[in-house]
Every structure is written in structure tokens, then in C-alpha cells.
Design a protein around this motif. Structure first.
Motif, PDB file in Angstrom:
ATOM      1  N   SER A  76       3.879 108.303  10.324  1.00  0.00           N
ATOM      2  CA  SER A  76       2.873 107.327   9.889  1.00  0.00           C
ATOM      3  C   SER A  76       3.360 106.454   8.732  1.00  0.00           C
ATOM      4  O   SER A  76       3.192 106.778   7.553  1.00  0.00           O
ATOM      5  N   TRP A  82       2.269 103.457   7.758  1.00  0.00           N
ATOM      6  CA  TRP A  82       1.201 102.890   6.918  1.00  0.00           C
ATOM      7  C   TRP A  82       0.687 103.942   5.949  1.00  0.00           C
ATOM      8  O   TRP A  82       0.371 103.649   4.802  1.00  0.00           O
ATOM      9  N   THR A 131      -5.974 108.243  18.304  1.00  0.00           N
ATOM     10  CA  THR A 131      -6.365 109.457  17.579  1.00  0.00           C
ATOM     11  C   THR A 131      -7.888 109.521  17.462  1.00  0.00           C
ATOM     12  O   THR A 131      -8.491 108.817  16.641  1.00  0.00           O
ATOM     13  N   CYS A 162      -8.380 103.673  11.307  1.00  0.00           N
ATOM     14  CA  CYS A 162      -6.954 103.816  10.956  1.00  0.00           C
ATOM     15  C   CYS A 162      -6.783 104.570   9.645  1.00  0.00           C
ATOM     16  O   CYS A 162      -7.684 104.637   8.812  1.00  0.00           O
ATOM     17  N   VAL A 163      -5.588 105.101   9.478  1.00  0.00           N
ATOM     18  CA  VAL A 163      -5.147 105.633   8.191  1.00  0.00           C
ATOM     19  C   VAL A 163      -4.040 104.719   7.664  1.00  0.00           C
ATOM     20  O   VAL A 163      -3.378 104.068   8.477  1.00  0.00           O
ATOM     21  N   SER A 208      -3.472  99.633   3.891  1.00  0.00           N
ATOM     22  CA  SER A 208      -2.495  99.988   2.851  1.00  0.00           C
ATOM     23  C   SER A 208      -2.386  98.940   1.737  1.00  0.00           C
ATOM     24  O   SER A 208      -2.242  99.299   0.564  1.00  0.00           O
ATOM     25  N   HIS A 239       3.515  93.371   5.010  1.00  0.00           N
ATOM     26  CA  HIS A 239       2.273  93.840   5.608  1.00  0.00           C
ATOM     27  C   HIS A 239       1.922  93.083   6.883  1.00  0.00           C
ATOM     28  O   HIS A 239       1.393  93.648   7.831  1.00  0.00           O
TER      29      HIS A 239
END
Ligand SMILES: N[C@@H](CCC(=O)N[C@@H](CS)C(=O)NCC(=O)O)C(=O)O
Length: 219
Positions: free
Chosen positions: A14, A16, A44, A55-56, A69, A102
């Protein structure tokens, strides 16, 4: 008791999440960290109801909810201004390269997915658009770290470095060619920063069941 939580995805993959986690740790926010194993390809299920965008990384801190992020980087800098350079012109440069990362470099992102367990180049030659991204990233790192380094904006890791940290992981994993000696030294500074050492170690402890064929079988 912690003042919130940071939810991240599988640390092996991951990218991000790594960015958000670095900013939160550099800022010293007192949050618990929860790792959700990613299913791959944005599928997920556990994330769908967790964060507003599914999202994470996803941060809750003292009543604030922050996803994405770059927003996490800005939020952390509100607590610890050193995450951006003090000098106005240097801060403008750092914000620009962080935003460029980004929103760009799609060719590198899709051709070279982050996989901390990988340690060899791709079998096929890199496409022209990937080389173009690599050349631009090399220019950014050479310019930033070339001012004295070892990081992009001086002696300490900051938000701009956090944004590029997963790219360092990718370039190391795939042994990407064509980088200046300054860019190579920069990659070593990032890779062996104590927080990166901690992240790699945590990734190495993740259960084998969390590994995804789509990344592990890439030739
Ligand atoms: N632009 C977002 C992108 C976040 C993102 O795409 N995160 C991925 C994991 S690296 C994710 O949560 N994907 C959803 C999933 O795997 O189900 C950011 O900067 O945080």
C-alpha cells in the motif's frame, strides 16, 4: 488513551498508506494504527464503509476526519510546521513536487507496483512513458537532494519525501536504471530512515495469506 486512529492497507503493497503513515509518524500524532489487508484492484470490502472514499490511508484525530494522503500531509503540517520547509520559496517547491507526485506518474505507478518483497527488475523492457516518468522523478530528486540533502528539502525527512517514499521502494525493488548519483544517494537516505526500516520490518511480518498473486507473479 490514543487521540485517534490511522487505518492503512497491507504494508507490503500500500503505497498511499506508506505516505500517510510517514506523515503521521513524523508529526508524532498519538493515534493507534490499524492495518486492513487489501484485496487488490480496489476491491477491499472492509474499506467500503470505513472511509468516505473507500480508501486508505484514513485518519481520525481529535474529532477531525482526514482521508487522502496529501490531505493527511497538510493536516500533519498544521501540527508540525517543519514538515514543509520554513522558507517560502522552498515550501512552494516542496508543495509542487508533492502535488505532482500525488496527481501524476501514472506510468510508473501502473508498471511498477509497490511490492516490498520484490528484488529484481521486470522481465520486459520498460515502456517509453515509464522512462519519461523516471526521468522527471530523477530530475526532482537530483534538484532537491542536490541542494545539500540528504532529503529533498534539507537534513530531515518531510512531507515531500513522504510522498516520494513509495517511489523509492519501487525503484529499489525493480532496480530502475538511469538515476543520478544524487538520486541514488537520496534513495538510500529514504530507505534507511528509521521509520522506513520500521515499515519494511512490519511488512515482512505480514501473513503470507495477505500476499496477492497479481503482484507476486508479475514477471
Ligand atoms: N488519492 C488517494 C488514493 C488512496 C488509494 O487509492 N488507496 C488504495 C490503497 S493503496 C485503496 O485504499 N484502495 C482501495 C482498495 O484496495 O480496496 C490518497 O492519496 O490517499
Amino acid at each position: 488513551m490514543a487521540e485517534g486512529r490511522l487505518v492503512i492497507g497491507t504494508q507490503r503493497y500500500s503505497s498511499w498508506s506508506l505516505r500517510g503513515w510517514l506523515c503521521v509518524r513524523l508529526a508524532g500524532l498519538d493515534v493507534g494504527v490499524e492495518v486492513v489487508p487489501l484485496a487488490g484492484a480496489g476491491q477491499t470490502a472492509a474499506l467500503k464503509t470505513l472511509s468516505p472514499n473507500g480508501c486508505v490511508p484514513y485518519l481520525e484525530h481529535r474529532g477531525a476526519v482526514v482521508w487522502d494522503s496529501l490531505s493527511i500531509a497538510e493536516y500533519c503540517a498544521e501540527h508540525h510546521a517543519f514538515l514543509w520547509p520554513e522558507d517560502r520559496a522552498a515550501r512552494a517547491w516542496a508543495r509542487s513536487v508533492a502535488a505532482e507526485m500525488h496527481s501524476g506518474f501514472r506510468a510508473v505507478r501502473s508498471a511498477l507496483p509497490m511490492n516490498l518483497g520484490r528484488n529484481h527488475p521486470l522481465a520486459a523492457p520498460l515502456a517509453e512513458d515509464v522512462h519519461k516518468d523516471i526521468a522527471r522523478i530523477n530530475a526532482i530528486w537530483t534538484e532537491g537532494a542536490g541542494r545539500g540533502g540528504p532529503f529533498l528539502c534539507g537534513s530531515g525527512m518531510g512531507n515531500a519525501d513522504a510522498m516520494f517514499a513509495p517511489v523509492v521502494c519501487r525503484f529499489l525493488s525493480y532496480d530502475v536504471p538511469g538515476l543520478s548519483s544524487t538520486a541514488q544517494a537520496y534513495m538510500q537516505a529514504v530507505r534507511y530512515h528509521p521509520l522506513m526500516v520500521e515499515w519494511y520490518a512490519a511488512a515482512a511480518r505480514e501473513p503470507v495469506e495477505w500476499q496477492l498473486d497479481m503482484y507476486e507473479t508479475l514477471a
